[in-house]
Design a protein around this motif. Structure first.
Motif, PDB file in Angstrom:
ATOM      1  N   THR A   1     -40.149 -62.965   2.842  1.00 52.83           N
ATOM      2  CA  THR A   1     -39.807 -62.270   1.595  1.00 52.83           C
ATOM      3  C   THR A   1     -39.258 -63.215   0.531  1.00 52.83           C
ATOM      4  N   GLY A   2     -38.850 -64.388   0.956  1.00 52.87           N
ATOM      5  CA  GLY A   2     -38.232 -65.315   0.023  1.00 52.87           C
ATOM      6  C   GLY A   2     -36.737 -65.102  -0.125  1.00 52.87           C
ATOM      7  N   ALA A   3     -36.218 -64.025   0.440  1.00 48.69           N
ATOM      8  CA  ALA A   3     -34.788 -63.740   0.366  1.00 48.69           C
ATOM      9  C   ALA A   3     -34.361 -63.081   1.676  1.00 48.69           C
ATOM     10  N   ALA A   4     -33.459 -63.718   2.391  1.00 46.22           N
ATOM     11  CA  ALA A   4     -33.036 -63.244   3.707  1.00 46.22           C
ATOM     12  C   ALA A   4     -32.527 -61.799   3.679  1.00 46.22           C
ATOM     13  N   ARG A   5     -31.879 -61.397   2.619  1.00 42.74           N
ATOM     14  CA  ARG A   5     -31.303 -60.045   2.573  1.00 42.74           C
ATOM     15  C   ARG A   5     -32.374 -58.952   2.509  1.00 42.74           C
TER      16      ARG A   5
ATOM     17  N   VAL B   1     -53.193 -61.699  12.418  1.00 38.30           N
ATOM     18  CA  VAL B   1     -52.914 -63.060  11.982  1.00 38.30           C
ATOM     19  C   VAL B   1     -51.615 -63.009  11.196  1.00 38.30           C
ATOM     20  N   PHE B   2     -50.642 -63.778  11.649  1.00 37.12           N
ATOM     21  CA  PHE B   2     -49.360 -63.868  10.956  1.00 37.12           C
ATOM     22  C   PHE B   2     -49.315 -65.159  10.154  1.00 37.12           C
ATOM     23  N   THR B   3     -48.809 -65.068   8.943  1.00 36.10           N
ATOM     24  CA  THR B   3     -48.676 -66.247   8.101  1.00 36.10           C
ATOM     25  C   THR B   3     -47.217 -66.443   7.736  1.00 36.10           C
ATOM     26  N   GLY B   4     -46.895 -67.654   7.371  1.00 38.47           N
ATOM     27  CA  GLY B   4     -45.545 -67.980   6.952  1.00 38.47           C
ATOM     28  C   GLY B   4     -45.568 -69.285   6.194  1.00 38.47           C
ATOM     29  N   ARG B   5     -44.526 -69.519   5.444  1.00 40.22           N
ATOM     30  CA  ARG B   5     -44.448 -70.734   4.653  1.00 40.22           C
ATOM     31  C   ARG B   5     -43.155 -71.452   5.006  1.00 40.22           C
ATOM     32  N   GLY B   6     -43.275 -72.701   5.378  1.00 38.53           N
ATOM     33  CA  GLY B   6     -42.097 -73.489   5.675  1.00 38.53           C
ATOM     34  C   GLY B   6     -41.621 -73.337   7.104  1.00 38.53           C
ATOM     35  N   VAL B   7     -40.640 -74.139   7.450  1.00 38.94           N
ATOM     36  CA  VAL B   7     -40.124 -74.195   8.809  1.00 38.94           C
ATOM     37  C   VAL B   7     -39.471 -72.877   9.221  1.00 38.94           C
ATOM     38  N   ARG B   8     -38.688 -72.294   8.346  1.00 38.46           N
ATOM     39  CA  ARG B   8     -37.976 -71.057   8.679  1.00 38.46           C
ATOM     40  C   ARG B   8     -38.942 -69.915   8.969  1.00 38.46           C
ATOM     41  N   GLU B   9     -39.906 -69.700   8.085  1.00 34.45           N
ATOM     42  CA  GLU B   9     -40.860 -68.615   8.294  1.00 34.45           C
ATOM     43  C   GLU B   9     -41.745 -68.892   9.506  1.00 34.45           C
ATOM     44  N   ALA B  10     -42.095 -70.152   9.746  1.00 33.89           N
ATOM     45  CA  ALA B  10     -42.877 -70.497  10.938  1.00 33.89           C
ATOM     46  C   ALA B  10     -42.104 -70.125  12.199  1.00 33.89           C
ATOM     47  N   SER B  11     -40.799 -70.335  12.175  1.00 31.57           N
ATOM     48  CA  SER B  11     -39.963 -69.968  13.317  1.00 31.57           C
ATOM     49  C   SER B  11     -39.944 -68.452  13.520  1.00 31.57           C
ATOM     50  N   VAL B  12     -39.843 -67.701  12.433  1.00 27.60           N
ATOM     51  CA  VAL B  12     -39.837 -66.240  12.511  1.00 27.60           C
ATOM     52  C   VAL B  12     -41.181 -65.750  13.056  1.00 27.60           C
ATOM     53  N   VAL B  13     -42.277 -66.302  12.553  1.00 27.90           N
ATOM     54  CA  VAL B  13     -43.598 -65.908  13.021  1.00 27.90           C
ATOM     55  C   VAL B  13     -43.740 -66.203  14.515  1.00 27.90           C
TER      56      VAL B  13
END
Length: 71
Positions: free
Chosen positions: A16-20, A43-55
């Motif tokens: 979402t770009g914002a944790a809250r 298919v799950f997508t994410g951007r960056g290290v944090r989102e990759a971890s969530v995915v």
């Protein structure tokens, strides 16, 4: 190099770009399991290290789920 198989997929981007504003990982996992049980390929997508971890947390153990790290 692995590629997606031909056919239909549901593409999900949990970031979402914002944790809250984020939906809890457990809720994403419930949704992923439900969709996979219905026979959908995901298919799950994410951007960056944090989102990759969530995915990775969401897709772990979900049959029919792919994330960019697995492609």
């Amino acid at each position: 190099e692995r590629k997606l198989e031909r056919g239909a997929y549901i593409v999900i981007h949990p970031g979402t770009g914002a944790a809250r504003r984020e939906w809890p990982v457990a809720e994403w996992r419930n949704l992923a399991h439900q969709l996979a049980a219905e026979g959908h390929r995901l298919v799950f997508t994410g951007r960056g290290v944090r989102e990759a971890s969530v995915v990775k947390q969401i897709t772990s153990g979900v049959d029919g789920a792919t994330n960019p790290d697995k492609i």
